[in-house]
Design an enzyme around this catalytic site. Structure first.
Site, PDB file in Angstrom:
ATOM      1  CG  ASN A  10      -1.772   1.246   1.303  1.00 52.81           C
ATOM      2  OD1 ASN A  10      -1.777   2.059   0.369  1.00 52.81           O
ATOM      3  ND2 ASN A  10      -2.491   1.418   2.398  1.00 52.81           N
ATOM      4  CD1 TRP A  11       3.917   1.264  -2.750  1.00 51.73           C
ATOM      5  CD2 TRP A  11       3.611   2.178  -4.772  1.00 51.73           C
ATOM      6  NE1 TRP A  11       4.707   0.585  -3.646  1.00 51.73           N
ATOM      7  CE2 TRP A  11       4.533   1.137  -4.892  1.00 51.73           C
ATOM      8  CE3 TRP A  11       3.259   2.908  -5.907  1.00 51.73           C
ATOM      9  CZ2 TRP A  11       5.112   0.795  -6.122  1.00 51.73           C
ATOM     10  CZ3 TRP A  11       3.829   2.566  -7.132  1.00 51.73           C
ATOM     11  CH2 TRP A  11       4.753   1.520  -7.222  1.00 51.73           C
ATOM     12  CE  LYS A  12      -0.417   3.345   4.704  1.00 52.22           C
ATOM     13  NZ  LYS A  12      -0.377   3.497   6.163  1.00 52.22           N
ATOM     14  CG  HIS A  96      -6.109   2.064   4.808  1.00 53.27           C
ATOM     15  ND1 HIS A  96      -5.722   3.015   5.717  1.00 53.27           N
ATOM     16  CD2 HIS A  96      -5.081   1.176   4.730  1.00 53.27           C
ATOM     17  CE1 HIS A  96      -4.503   2.711   6.161  1.00 53.27           C
ATOM     18  NE2 HIS A  96      -4.091   1.600   5.575  1.00 53.27           N
ATOM     19  CD  GLU A  98      -3.310   5.660   6.385  1.00 57.94           C
ATOM     20  OE1 GLU A  98      -3.230   5.666   5.150  1.00 57.94           O
ATOM     21  OE2 GLU A  98      -2.425   5.166   7.120  1.00 57.94           O
ATOM     22  CD  GLU A 168      -3.807  -2.285   7.093  1.00 57.64           C
ATOM     23  OE1 GLU A 168      -2.759  -2.609   6.551  1.00 57.64           O
ATOM     24  OE2 GLU A 168      -4.347  -1.169   6.919  1.00 57.64           O
ATOM     25  N   GLY A 174       2.015   2.526  10.896  1.00 56.48           N
ATOM     26  CA  GLY A 174       2.978   3.614  10.824  1.00 56.48           C
ATOM     27  C   GLY A 174       3.661   3.945  12.143  1.00 56.48           C
ATOM     28  CB  SER A 208       4.562  -1.695  12.295  1.00 56.86           C
ATOM     29  OG  SER A 208       4.228  -0.326  12.501  1.00 56.86           O
ATOM     30  N   GLY A 229       2.670  -0.984   4.360  1.00 64.00           N
ATOM     31  CA  GLY A 229       2.792   0.437   4.059  1.00 64.00           C
ATOM     32  C   GLY A 229       4.248   0.832   3.888  1.00 64.00           C
TER      33      GLY A 229
END
Ligand code: 13P
Length: 252
Positions: A10-12, A96, A98, A168, A174, A208, A229
């Site tokens: 997941n490159w975000k 997600h 976020e 997640e 992160g 992580s 990530g």
């Protein structure tokens, strides 16, 4: 998708078409030794998808989006529909944390997006997970069960079996502080039993995951791979993480 090793980057909101091209070229070489042993996908920003589909045309490496809209077309400024993605991607992240936290995505929206993706034969990667507060209050099982039931309850068992779920925990994303393998495994067991058809669905851990903990996480019987990530932003680190994750999967 049937149960088996599965690793998604997941490159975000990182990378652009140029850096995505460089990454794809480097990663394709690095992944050569193990590309047939796992399903691997790069979930990239919309503007990178066309470049990736050109670069990875002859590769086994899959391409994913990070979100979609459920209506096929219409007056929805700024949105990209599942139908528009059909030719470009194999999978798409949905729900997600976020997007839930920063952009107001609800379980009901997740449910609509999942249906829209399945209708286009795109594999949804549905994210669930609890906050630190919920975790500390002992409400993890209750939270993930509610998310699964609300997001996937409208599907048939067969449809649920074709979905990828990523557990997640929000506090692990992160932060460098991953869940323990045993705890992640136990929560994913709860997710598997939350609705019919999930016993054979692919279940990922995310939060992580790094080259250093991928083996221990993937040795757990319920963890089929990872949604990665930060460690996916470097092709060498992502390749190393997959090699280690596959070792763990082989050992279980
Ligand atoms: P990190 O691997 O950076 O913790 O992010 C996990 C994640 O959100 C993947 O979707």
């Amino acid at each position: 998708v049937s149960r088996g090793p599965f690793f998604a980057a997941n490159w975000k909101m990182y990378m652009d078409p140029e850096t995505a091209r460089d990454y794809a070229n480097a990663f394709e070489l690095l992944a050569e030794p193990f590309v047939d042993d796992a399903y691997i996908a790069l979930c990239a920003p919309f503007v990178c998808l066309e470049t990736l589909s050109e670069e990875l045309e002859d590769s086994e490496i899959g391409i994913g989006a990070q979100d979609c809209y459920w209506e096929p077309e219409g007056a929805f400024t700024g949105e990209i529909s599942a139908r528009m993605l059909r030719e470009l991607v194999d999978c798409c992240i949905v729900g997600h944390s976020e997007r839930r936290r920063l952009f107001g995505e609800t379980d009901e929206m997740v449910a609509r997006k999942v249906s829209a993706l399945l209708a286009q034969e795109i594999t949804p990667i549905v994210c669930v997970g609890e906050s630190l507060e919920e975790n500390q209050a002992g409400r993890t099982a209750e939270r993930v069960t509610a998310q699964v039931v609300a997001g996937l309850g409208h599907l048939t068992d067969e449809q649920r079996g074709a979905i990828v779920i990523a557990y997640e925990p929000i506090w692990a994303i992160g932060t460098g502080l991953a869940d323990t393998p045993e705890s992640a495994n136990a929560t994913i067991a709860v997710i598997r039993s939350a609705a019919g058809g999930l016993d054979q669905a692919v279940m990922l851990y995310g939060g992580s995951m790094k080259p250093g903990n991928a083996e221990a996480l993937c040795r757990q019987p319920n963890i089929d791979g990872g949604l990665v990530g930060s460690a996916s932003l470097d092709p060498g680190a992502f390749a190393e993480l997959i090699v280690n994750g596959l070792k763990g999967g082989d050992a279980r």
